[in-house]
Design a protein around this motif. Structure first.
Motif, PDB file in Angstrom:
ATOM      1  N   PRO A 187       0.799  -1.234   0.000  1.00 23.89           N
ATOM      2  CA  PRO A 187       0.000   0.000   0.000  1.00 23.89           C
ATOM      3  C   PRO A 187       0.831   1.283   0.000  1.00 23.89           C
ATOM      4  O   PRO A 187       0.322   2.340  -0.380  1.00 23.89           O
ATOM      5  CB  PRO A 187      -0.838  -0.116   1.279  1.00 23.89           C
ATOM      6  N   LEU A 188       2.110   1.205   0.411  1.00 20.80           N
ATOM      7  CA  LEU A 188       2.938   2.414   0.468  1.00 20.80           C
ATOM      8  C   LEU A 188       3.889   2.549  -0.720  1.00 20.80           C
ATOM      9  O   LEU A 188       4.710   3.469  -0.753  1.00 20.80           O
ATOM     10  CB  LEU A 188       3.762   2.431   1.767  1.00 20.80           C
ATOM     11  N   TYR A 189       3.759   1.665  -1.692  1.00 22.19           N
ATOM     12  CA  TYR A 189       4.728   1.678  -2.787  1.00 22.19           C
ATOM     13  C   TYR A 189       4.691   2.985  -3.575  1.00 22.19           C
ATOM     14  O   TYR A 189       5.722   3.506  -3.991  1.00 22.19           O
ATOM     15  CB  TYR A 189       4.502   0.497  -3.735  1.00 22.19           C
ATOM     16  N   LEU A 190       3.506   3.527  -3.775  1.00 26.26           N
ATOM     17  CA  LEU A 190       3.400   4.794  -4.506  1.00 26.26           C
ATOM     18  C   LEU A 190       4.085   5.930  -3.740  1.00 26.26           C
ATOM     19  O   LEU A 190       4.591   6.878  -4.360  1.00 26.26           O
ATOM     20  CB  LEU A 190       1.932   5.139  -4.763  1.00 26.26           C
ATOM     21  N   CYS A 191       4.125   5.827  -2.418  1.00 23.75           N
ATOM     22  CA  CYS A 191       4.833   6.838  -1.627  1.00 23.75           C
ATOM     23  C   CYS A 191       6.330   6.765  -1.896  1.00 23.75           C
ATOM     24  O   CYS A 191       7.008   7.800  -1.990  1.00 23.75           O
ATOM     25  CB  CYS A 191       4.558   6.631  -0.138  1.00 23.75           C
ATOM     26  N   LEU A 192       6.849   5.542  -2.012  1.00 27.09           N
ATOM     27  CA  LEU A 192       8.256   5.370  -2.358  1.00 27.09           C
ATOM     28  C   LEU A 192       8.546   5.995  -3.715  1.00 27.09           C
ATOM     29  O   LEU A 192       9.539   6.715  -3.887  1.00 27.09           O
ATOM     30  CB  LEU A 192       8.624   3.888  -2.379  1.00 27.09           C
ATOM     31  N   LEU A 193       7.689   5.723  -4.685  1.00 25.83           N
ATOM     32  CA  LEU A 193       7.891   6.284  -6.023  1.00 25.83           C
ATOM     33  C   LEU A 193       7.855   7.813  -5.994  1.00 25.83           C
ATOM     34  O   LEU A 193       8.663   8.465  -6.654  1.00 25.83           O
ATOM     35  CB  LEU A 193       6.821   5.751  -6.982  1.00 25.83           C
ATOM     36  N   ALA A 194       6.921   8.370  -5.241  1.00 28.70           N
ATOM     37  CA  ALA A 194       6.805   9.826  -5.163  1.00 28.70           C
ATOM     38  C   ALA A 194       8.081  10.439  -4.583  1.00 28.70           C
ATOM     39  O   ALA A 194       8.609  11.431  -5.112  1.00 28.70           O
ATOM     40  CB  ALA A 194       5.598  10.214  -4.331  1.00 28.70           C
ATOM     41  N   ALA A 195       8.587   9.867  -3.488  1.00 28.66           N
ATOM     42  CA  ALA A 195       9.815  10.371  -2.872  1.00 28.66           C
ATOM     43  C   ALA A 195      11.000  10.207  -3.813  1.00 28.66           C
ATOM     44  O   ALA A 195      11.844  11.111  -3.948  1.00 28.66           O
ATOM     45  CB  ALA A 195      10.074   9.632  -1.554  1.00 28.66           C
ATOM     46  N   TYR A 196      11.056   9.062  -4.479  1.00 28.97           N
ATOM     47  CA  TYR A 196      12.154   8.752  -5.393  1.00 28.97           C
ATOM     48  C   TYR A 196      12.191   9.748  -6.553  1.00 28.97           C
ATOM     49  O   TYR A 196      13.227  10.359  -6.846  1.00 28.97           O
ATOM     50  CB  TYR A 196      11.950   7.320  -5.894  1.00 28.97           C
ATOM     51  N   PHE A 197      11.050   9.947  -7.204  1.00 31.20           N
ATOM     52  CA  PHE A 197      10.996  10.838  -8.351  1.00 31.20           C
ATOM     53  C   PHE A 197      11.213  12.290  -7.939  1.00 31.20           C
ATOM     54  O   PHE A 197      11.932  13.033  -8.613  1.00 31.20           O
ATOM     55  CB  PHE A 197       9.664  10.686  -9.078  1.00 31.20           C
ATOM     56  N   CYS A 198      10.620  12.713  -6.845  1.00 34.86           N
ATOM     57  CA  CYS A 198      10.749  14.084  -6.373  1.00 34.86           C
ATOM     58  C   CYS A 198      12.212  14.432  -6.088  1.00 34.86           C
ATOM     59  O   CYS A 198      12.706  15.496  -6.489  1.00 34.86           O
ATOM     60  CB  CYS A 198       9.894  14.289  -5.126  1.00 34.86           C
ATOM     61  N   THR A 199      12.902  13.542  -5.407  1.00 37.40           N
ATOM     62  CA  THR A 199      14.283  13.801  -5.020  1.00 37.40           C
ATOM     63  C   THR A 199      15.212  13.825  -6.225  1.00 37.40           C
ATOM     64  O   THR A 199      16.070  14.710  -6.353  1.00 37.40           O
ATOM     65  CB  THR A 199      14.759  12.751  -3.999  1.00 37.40           C
TER      66      THR A 199
END
Length: 222
Positions: A131-143
């Motif tokens: 359920p938190l995978y999209l949060c990882l992607l968001a942090a990854y892409f943003c950074t």
């Protein structure tokens, strides 16, 4: 895929060791070397999941640990960019990036991020997102995008010395192409039937070596 991921991991470990040994006291060398090491660990973890003979539990933990180090590549490259562009200080780096990295890194080791490993495409094991995978992607892409924007602006700044601008260009070129290549790895996770394209992943090493030889990247003289 086995050849690309394993050979990339080995080359990255060697490159990181070379950079570190050139100046062990340099924060820049440690930061860029750390980024390269995390790329190597992500690649090796991905490599381990490509064998149908390994136990399912090993595949799950290999993927979770791989995601942990993969997530660290983003914060570490931004950490390096701020050091590289701001004469060795980190005063202007937003602290929320560290918070995102800490949160995504910790959750990478739980089922909230990688819930399971199942067959996808021609891979015997591939991550099933939690359920938190999209949060990882968001942090990854943003950074990563933050790092790319900073490097591009410095490269375009005509007031900056040509040598520095070209160092920025080759750093941006190598990391960006490798990032685009790795971004395709996420597509099958959400059952998008696109084969990951890791061809450009080793370009981090190629462009770094070229920048060292041609533009004395990291003040390394060979």
């Amino acid at each position: 895929f086995r050849f690309i991921t394993l050979s990339s991991a080995l080359v990255f470990f060697i490159l990181a060791g070379f950079i570190y040994l050139k100046d062990r006291d340099s924060r820049l060398h440690r930061a860029f070397g750390g980024f390269v090491v995390f790329c190597a660990l992500w690649s090796f973890g991905f490599f381990l999941t490509m064998f149908a003979t390994i136990p399912h539990t090993v595949a799950v933990w290999s993927s979770r640990i791989s995601h942990f180090f993969g997530g660290l590549t983003a914060i570490w490259v931004l950490h390096f960019v701020f050091l590289f562009l701001d004469d060795g200080t980190l005063r202007r780096m937003p602290r929320f990036h560290y918070i995102l990295a800490l949160a995504s890194g910790a959750s990478s080791l739980t089922p909230w991020m990688v819930e399971d490993m199942v067959p996808k495409l021609f891979f015997p094991y591939y991550p099933e997102p939690g359920p938190l995978y999209l949060c990882l992607l968001a942090a990854y892409f943003c950074t990563f995008f933050h790092a790319f924007i900073l490097l591009y602006r410095k490269y375009r700044d005509q007031g900056v010395a040509q040598l520095k601008r070209m160092q920025c260009f080759w750093t941006l070129a190598g990391v960006f192409l490798a990032w685009v290549s790795c971004a395709t790895v996420f597509l099958p996770i959400y059952d998008i039937p696109v084969t990951p394209q890791l061809t450009f992943f080793p370009l981090i090493a190629v462009t770094t070596i070229y920048a060292i030889l041609r533009y004395r990247f990291l003040d390394i003289r060979v």
